[in-house]
Scaffold this active site. Sequence first.
Site, PDB file in Angstrom:
ATOM      1  N   LYS A  47       0.830  -1.204   0.000  1.00  0.00           N
ATOM      2  CA  LYS A  47       0.000   0.000   0.000  1.00  0.00           C
ATOM      3  C   LYS A  47       0.864   1.253   0.000  1.00  0.00           C
ATOM      4  O   LYS A  47       0.644   2.175  -0.795  1.00  0.00           O
ATOM      5  CB  LYS A  47      -0.916  -0.027   1.236  1.00  0.00           C
ATOM      6  N   ARG A 117      -3.489   2.850   8.723  1.00  0.00           N
ATOM      7  CA  ARG A 117      -3.741   1.530   8.113  1.00  0.00           C
ATOM      8  C   ARG A 117      -2.484   0.688   8.034  1.00  0.00           C
ATOM      9  O   ARG A 117      -1.403   1.218   7.803  1.00  0.00           O
ATOM     10  CB  ARG A 117      -4.229   1.704   6.671  1.00  0.00           C
ATOM     11  N   GLY A 126      -8.031  -7.568   4.956  1.00  0.00           N
ATOM     12  CA  GLY A 126      -8.844  -7.630   6.169  1.00  0.00           C
ATOM     13  C   GLY A 126      -8.199  -8.320   7.358  1.00  0.00           C
ATOM     14  O   GLY A 126      -8.824  -8.475   8.396  1.00  0.00           O
ATOM     15  N   MET A 128      -5.412  -7.448   9.093  1.00  0.00           N
ATOM     16  CA  MET A 128      -4.850  -6.576  10.140  1.00  0.00           C
ATOM     17  C   MET A 128      -5.801  -5.412  10.387  1.00  0.00           C
ATOM     18  O   MET A 128      -6.865  -5.328   9.790  1.00  0.00           O
ATOM     19  CB  MET A 128      -3.468  -6.100   9.716  1.00  0.00           C
ATOM     20  N   ARG A 361      -3.308  -1.602  -6.526  1.00  0.00           N
ATOM     21  CA  ARG A 361      -2.373  -2.737  -6.440  1.00  0.00           C
ATOM     22  C   ARG A 361      -2.757  -3.737  -7.524  1.00  0.00           C
ATOM     23  O   ARG A 361      -3.880  -3.681  -8.051  1.00  0.00           O
ATOM     24  CB  ARG A 361      -2.442  -3.398  -5.054  1.00  0.00           C
ATOM     25  N   HIS A 479     -15.206  -9.353   1.766  1.00  0.00           N
ATOM     26  CA  HIS A 479     -14.158 -10.242   2.251  1.00  0.00           C
ATOM     27  C   HIS A 479     -14.272 -11.640   1.654  1.00  0.00           C
ATOM     28  O   HIS A 479     -13.303 -12.207   1.138  1.00  0.00           O
ATOM     29  CB  HIS A 479     -14.238 -10.296   3.780  1.00  0.00           C
ATOM     30  N   SER A 810      17.925 -40.114  -9.041  1.00  0.00           N
ATOM     31  CA  SER A 810      16.664 -39.393  -8.886  1.00  0.00           C
ATOM     32  C   SER A 810      16.497 -39.137  -7.392  1.00  0.00           C
ATOM     33  O   SER A 810      16.530 -40.075  -6.590  1.00  0.00           O
ATOM     34  CB  SER A 810      15.514 -40.232  -9.428  1.00  0.00           C
ATOM     35  N   CYS A 877      12.024 -36.870  -7.850  1.00  0.00           N
ATOM     36  CA  CYS A 877      10.697 -37.466  -8.010  1.00  0.00           C
ATOM     37  C   CYS A 877       9.914 -37.470  -6.704  1.00  0.00           C
ATOM     38  O   CYS A 877       8.831 -38.019  -6.628  1.00  0.00           O
ATOM     39  CB  CYS A 877      10.805 -38.875  -8.581  1.00  0.00           C
ATOM     40  N   TYR A 897      15.664 -32.579 -14.560  1.00  0.00           N
ATOM     41  CA  TYR A 897      14.198 -32.622 -14.633  1.00  0.00           C
ATOM     42  C   TYR A 897      13.568 -32.679 -13.253  1.00  0.00           C
ATOM     43  O   TYR A 897      14.227 -33.029 -12.269  1.00  0.00           O
ATOM     44  CB  TYR A 897      13.725 -33.813 -15.483  1.00  0.00           C
TER      45      TYR A 897
HETATM   46  C1  PEP Z   1      10.711 -40.338  -2.166  1.00  0.00           C
HETATM   47  O1  PEP Z   1      11.090 -40.911  -1.150  1.00  0.00           O
HETATM   48  O2  PEP Z   1      10.830 -39.129  -2.364  1.00  0.00           O
HETATM   49  C2  PEP Z   1      10.049 -41.108  -3.230  1.00  0.00           C
HETATM   50  C3  PEP Z   1       9.721 -40.540  -4.383  1.00  0.00           C
HETATM   51  O3  PEP Z   1       9.721 -42.396  -2.970  1.00  0.00           O
HETATM   52  P1  PEP Z   1       8.460 -42.855  -2.105  1.00  0.00           P
HETATM   53  O4  PEP Z   1       7.614 -41.635  -1.871  1.00  0.00           O
HETATM   54  O5  PEP Z   1       7.767 -43.885  -2.925  1.00  0.00           O
HETATM   55  O6  PEP Z   1       9.100 -43.376  -0.888  1.00  0.00           O
END
Ligand code: PEP
Length: 923
Positions: A47, A117, A126, A128, A361, A479, A810, A877, A897
């Site tokens: 603000k 304010r 809303g 604060m 804003r 709100h 991974s 992963c 990745y």
């Molecule tokens: C992990 O541990 O991050 C994973 C991908 O394997 P899982 O969740 O199957 O243990």
Amino acid sequence: MAKTVARKAVRAQAKTTTNRKQGRHVYFFGDGKADGDRTMRDLLGGKGSGLAEMTNAGLPVPPGFTISTDVCAIYYREKGRIPADVDRAIADNVRKLEKAAGATLGSTDNPLLVSVRSGAKFSMPGMMDTILNLGLNDAAVEGLKTRTSNGRFAFDSYRRFIQMFGNVVLEIPKDAFEHELDSVKRIKGATQDTDLDESALRDVVNRYKQVVRSKVGHEFPQDPHEQLKMARDAVFRSWMNPRAQEYRRIYDIPDHIGTAVNVQMMVFGNTGDRSGTGVGFTRNPATGAKEFFGEFLINAQGEDVVAGIRTPQPIAQLAKVMPKAYKQLREITTRLERHYKDVQDFEFTIQDERLFMLQTRNGKRTGYAAVMIATDLVAEKLITPKDAVLQIDPESLSQLLAPGFDPKEWKSIPLATRGLPASPGAASGHVVFSAEDAVKWTDDGKPVILVRRETVPDDIHGMFVAQGVLTATGGMTSHAAVVGRQMGKPSIVGAGELEIDENAKQFSIKGRVVREGEFVSFDGLTGEVKLAKVASRPSEILQVLSGELRPRDSDIYRRFTQILTWADKHRRMDVRANADQPDQAELAYAFGARGIGLCRTEHMFFGEGRIPIVQRMILAETEADRRKALNELLPLQRGDFYGVFKGMHGQPVTIRTIDPPLHEFLPKREELMVEIVKLESQGKSGADLNGKLALLRRVEQLHEFNPMLGHRGVRLGITYPEITEMQTRAIIEAACELAREGIKVVPEIMIPLVGLVKELRDQKAVVDRVAAEVMKEKGVKVKYLLGTMIEVPRGALTADQIAVDAEFFSFGTNDLTQLAFGFSRDDIGKFLRVYQDKKILDKDPFATFDIDGVGPLVRTAVELGRKARPGIKLGVCGEHGGDPSSIHFFEQVGLDYVSCSPYRVPVARLAAAQAALAVKVGD
Ligand code: PEP
Ligand code: MG
């Protein structure tokens, strides 16, 4: 490209440092000049920096000053004491403000009134506190009366001030004041506040002062300078109120940034019928449509609009009642949108036909609107495709994948009532009437619709868990509407036919009573409410992907893919999906995943009719029996792999060998015991009972005290190599089959939970031997990679040894987090909330990657891995692979990745592009 961005960031930072005057705590704005500007959000809050920027742009902004967020930090550090030099700077700025306003605090002939304010770096609507009309006292109120020749207005302003100050600063419950106001109204026979005349309001003021006296034991403070200090401190305190803390927790806003305090000359929208106040957006924040959108109230103060107590008029109406002010407002807001290159959410007040801008804003919007607006702004050449990529919150894309109702079914149900379509989406659930009940019912596994007369910031936890929010009063900027849109929560507000009795836990529409627990459904895009349970159907985007709808018939689908195509141009990391079924692989591919980063083979064991075979494998006492069961599983797994490879259209697929403790596939020990006792008590014997007894014996043998740290992962493959053999055979056979069909796949076989290089070597030998056998049998050669998960700290710290044998890593950040913290991923729920309440942990480390503690393990493994095997393929992963802020970290360490659940793929694509634009690999 990354370099240009980095250079820009450095320049912006340099500017911030130049603007940030050494030792300065208070920043003035007024008379066309401001000490601050838009680059100073950290210090002045959203603000404050917006007000400074608008002042510099020559817009009509009432003068004032901003007390910086640094002072908030001092306030907390010094346990509520503000140093004298800050007080002096504030006093200097008050004098400057008095000069700019031509009025004096506390004056009897021309009193200056100010608003006080909050304003943090990130808007927290809303959450604060705010105080209006500060500066009034027994003498100044008479001055205001003389000045405006309006005694009613002067005393109404004074009573509002005492009420707000009393509540916010002196912490007197609102009811104490409401009670007095109601008494006076009753005595005077008034139904509305506006029916009270000056003498009645003088009576209200006296009663309010008595309330203060009796509740806090002293007079209402008369010195405006004292009032200002007290109000400032109360705003700082409101930073830590429970609802603000809850809001920050939900939206990941750090506690330490604090709030600024804006002190600004009051302008009045409540001096009569030539005045008013309103809020608006330069485009529709729910649908993204390019339309001037907003609401206003004649003869009202700002809080009346946002509080949702009176339902305001649409802004188009302003063109009729005050055409000049309307035209000026349109011009200014169009200019603001061009200047900020984004939709503006603004507040204005008209005092006796003179327009003042109070705030601007970047507007919060639904995911749907975000995509519509960004693509429109590009088409209008206001922003570039790259700006569009940076403008959209990746998280909001997931809203577009949320389900809607089946149009035919929806149409067949009679309409109960309508409200304002505040936030799109289909919602269906049991009616509840309080935030607490919403949480309770949801905890019991029941979806709820939170129905309220109007929502208040304290309702945030209930809104968060509800399927949708429905209110009887309030406009599109109340709100409930603002917060609903931000959460992506379907919301309808201002459904005026709803007569709610919150105490009796029921509402009625035209005489039809609906009680707590009954079903209500609504469509947040149209505002239609129906009294029935209605199933929802997939989002438009999913309908296109499944072929039910043609892309050319879906505007939103085309824009959605456009944004992602733009994002892909800036992305460095690939995005893969965690998928273990052919249809999941297909969906992930359609969402843009180019590869599978994790195929959890054990999930395939849960497929129809497979559990008994898996149980036979586990129960086998001899290797020969185990192999028999595995032989039965082989064709099933081969079929799975064939489907998944095909679903990924030749893109890389990482298949992990079996990971979880075996007892996960067996019945629970206690349940078995009960069944056995039952059979015995019925006098039964024979095969059934003997089978159960054998099963119980094996379950007991397999029982582990710490299964997550027990016989799982690579340890299973080492103790039962025949499982790895069967899985390798299934993978390579499927790949050979596809190769014969002309589809080339390169399976990536992944060994889980490796902490010792010798574990990996053991399994590598099995995989290589079986793969060679299969290829020989089939007369087909397929290329495959062998790698490992890095999810055990020892594995991360010895990654150079492991990389000698692993062609890829991974990162399993779920287990890595579990093992780095020593927090069980299944049990953290028992104490996480307390950790967060006590500020021991900011965020759930299983949702947002812990850069400080788990980060070094990943960094080390990346460095060691690359040193030992340059060009090693690196990915992640764990669940964090789909979390935007974690993705920034993975970009920084230079992973190849990220892999996440299919539905998170669009989010990850956009987040990865933003990360590539914002951070440099190796920073
Ligand atoms: C992990 O541990 O991050 C994973 C991908 O394997 P899982 O969740 O199957 O243990
Ligand atoms: Mg794991």
